[in-house]
Design an enzyme around this catalytic site. Sequence first.
Site, PDB file in Angstrom:
ATOM      1  N   GLY B  42       0.695  -1.356   0.022  1.00  0.00           N
ATOM      2  CA  GLY B  42       0.014  -0.003  -0.042  1.00  0.00           C
ATOM      3  C   GLY B  42       0.870   1.208   0.026  1.00  0.00           C
ATOM      4  N   CYS B 251     -27.135  -9.489 -16.345  1.00  0.00           N
ATOM      5  CA  CYS B 251     -26.706  -9.135 -17.664  1.00  0.00           C
ATOM      6  C   CYS B 251     -27.875  -9.362 -18.795  1.00  0.00           C
ATOM      7  CB  CYS B 251     -25.457  -9.496 -17.962  1.00  0.00           C
ATOM      8  SG  CYS B 251     -24.860  -9.422 -19.641  1.00  0.00           S
ATOM      9  N   CYS B 254     -25.788 -12.401 -20.863  1.00  0.00           N
ATOM     10  CA  CYS B 254     -25.610 -13.873 -20.479  1.00  0.00           C
ATOM     11  C   CYS B 254     -26.375 -14.135 -19.213  1.00  0.00           C
ATOM     12  CB  CYS B 254     -23.900 -13.808 -20.002  1.00  0.00           C
ATOM     13  SG  CYS B 254     -23.420 -12.910 -18.720  1.00  0.00           S
ATOM     14  N   CYS B 276     -22.733  -7.050 -18.965  1.00  0.00           N
ATOM     15  CA  CYS B 276     -21.531  -7.304 -18.441  1.00  0.00           C
ATOM     16  C   CYS B 276     -20.344  -6.351 -18.871  1.00  0.00           C
ATOM     17  CB  CYS B 276     -21.095  -8.711 -18.508  1.00  0.00           C
ATOM     18  SG  CYS B 276     -21.677  -9.840 -17.787  1.00  0.00           S
ATOM     19  N   CYS B 282     -18.641 -12.303 -19.978  1.00  0.00           N
ATOM     20  CA  CYS B 282     -19.784 -12.328 -20.772  1.00  0.00           C
ATOM     21  C   CYS B 282     -19.642 -13.440 -21.656  1.00  0.00           C
ATOM     22  CB  CYS B 282     -20.268 -11.014 -21.323  1.00  0.00           C
ATOM     23  SG  CYS B 282     -22.044 -10.998 -21.531  1.00  0.00           S
TER      24      CYS B 282
END
Lengths: 256, 295, 243
Positions: B42, B251, B254, B276, B282
């Site tokens: 980080g 979606c 899909c 998606c 997808c």
Amino acid sequence: MEPLLTVEGLTKRYGRRLACDGIGFTLDPGEVLAVVGESGSGKSTLLSLVAGEVAADAGSVAYRLRDGATRDLDTLSVVERRALMRTDWGFVRQDATQGLRMAVSAGGNVGERLMGVGDRHYGRIRATALDWLARVEIAPDRIDDPPTRFSGGMRQRLQIARNLVTAPRLVLMDEPTSGLDVSVQARLLDMIRGLVAELGLAVIIVTHDLAVARLLSHRVLVMRAGRVIETGLTDQVLDDPQAAYTQLLVSSVLAA
Amino acid sequence: MNAPDLASATVSAGTGYNFAYLDEGTKRMIRRAILKAIAIPGYQVPFAAREMPMPYGWGTGGVQVTAAILGAADVLKVIDQGADDTTNAVSIRRFFTATAGIATTTRTAEATVIQTRHRIPEAPLAEGQVLVYQVPIPEPLRFLEPRETETRQLHALAEYGLMHVKLYEDIARHGHIATTYAYPVEVAGRYVMDPSPTPKFDNPKMDDCPALQLFGAGREKRIYAIPPHTRVRSLDFEDHPFRVQSFDRPCALCGAEDVYLDEVVLDDAGGRMFVCSDTDHCETRRADGHTGEAA
Amino acid sequence: MTPGPSPLPLPPLLAFEDVAKSFTLHLRGGAVLPVIAGATLAVHPGECVVLGGASGAGKSSLLKMAYGHYRCAAGAIRVRDGARLVDLATAAPREILALRRTTLAYVSQFLRVIPRVGARAVVEAAGIEGGLAPAAARTRAADLLARLDLPERLWALPPATFSGGEQQRVNIARGLIADRPILLMDEPTASLDARNRAVVVDLIAEKRAAGTAILGIFHDADVREAVATRIVDVSAFRGALAA
């Protein structure tokens, strides 16, 4: 009783100019000390030295911590020092844009110190902010306004709330009322006077305005060219000044 | 990431460029920064970012990180907003094909290195994979504290109250934490980090992720990292806990639920659908026989 | 003059010993303006010593020195604080402030106005500062203002808006509310009518009866006659200057 703050021999040079020359004083809990003098007398430098924002060439600042131990601030770690500054000390600045986050709402400004010490409850932070805004007479419906939309007097009151929210024991104030209209000044001074008495704050207030010193302070320190010219009870120094410079200063202003 | 084969020279056939464009000295410098970043999760490690043959904003930071870690056997996937076929993704993929001659893919599972702008793939990442983020502004505190000297000090002392001031402002203005992307996270209980402008929907995927996550900011010359299996916590308030966006529909192509959807405008009459954002996810689902209402 | 008990069995609460005061005027080339020299006087519990003498004789300076408001050029001003004696001439500012909270009360000629604080609250605050419990301070403030005939409708208003006489009554109430052993009064009745002067005379008598040591300046002959147990002519202290 040991003093809350003990300042000894504080000295600062800028090139050849002595901004502060061996300044020393002590401050007890609940005591208000006014530092008066003209522009360039070194009074604001003194405040910066006490706050550790400017490094002194010589001298020391010792403070009695909440655990009762008196420590030379130079011996504190950066972490300890910063924690002290944002919890047990406050600093109200002449220029509110230096003392506030101008892009952050009034509530965020007041809440910052709380979040800084780990408060993670939004509702509680906001309630505390509302309480403090009320105490400095800022209407609750202004809590989400940024200080850019506040008048000069409101900004100073917001600075005070932002500083007092963690219940500090020592507050430094640098010309908090200068640049404000006279009536706005009176309101602010009265508020400061009330809060100082109610909370038992120790205060060092730097001002060129002797009326401010008279209204707020117990003791006064008269500075000129980096030196302390005279010090004592505020009413005594203002009404029976001994030093030539103090007499000049007192006689140069409208009745204080 | 496969160790580059230093012995077999590093000049890519045909182009005249060094393998993966950057010279070996530069790559070593960047790898050192990466190692330091992994060692201090980080933490923003400064590095001497180079000019790249593409404009800032096109992912010069991510490209340099990718260039530094690519080996001849790596398989690269590049996505932009979840898609493999946008100009940005295609250009970067071609860049590395040309300069490193490595294989590329659009399949998340097949990639060893995935460079991304603004998304984390929906398919779970695996050990051995590296996710390289393109980062425009690495400093999460910049919004409230413009002084770099001060933000560095705040990081050094772990004074992150300011970050919560930003979230406070969100709630005060919107009634909830309205930050939806670049949502700040605390890494390994220490440094607060900007996860780049990914949607906060992806934040939970960063937590305990088996893949190595590297972040490169070219203009700002910073690299930071999340080692595999590191605790990544999104900042929040006790009474306003972190929540990801939720979508009220699957979606359209899909039928996937619990994925990040993009809105696609279909015509001038206001027709639209939600699909998606991760095109590979997808397509993979549709190949497996899943269908949505528009398919 | 009311005859006081004599001889006084109790030690003085306030004693000037060979006190001198002069002003050095630096702005006028350092000219020294002598005001008083060789001032010696004591005030015992239950006494009301009135300072007499012509205007400019130094009465007000003496009173101000007794409050630590002016500094002494020479001599000692001893204030009894419980079991110990404090010399105001050498006391540190904090000691003087402490004495003002516990021992010394001062009623000036004019009220120094505090903005935005109501009359009753001003008096009440002085009571609390002087050690009264908040409830007692509130009651006593109301009693005093009522006795001094300040209309109740004014109590909540800041005295800044009052007439001189009204302000002065607030000032007196403020000075008298707490039970401090020593009371200093600088022409408190100057702007009062006969009726209110009489109230002040009564209040002073009550303070005396309670054992307060009072040192004051009263220009009105009738008030002076009514309250003084002893009059000290300050001109006597100027004689020493000539010597």
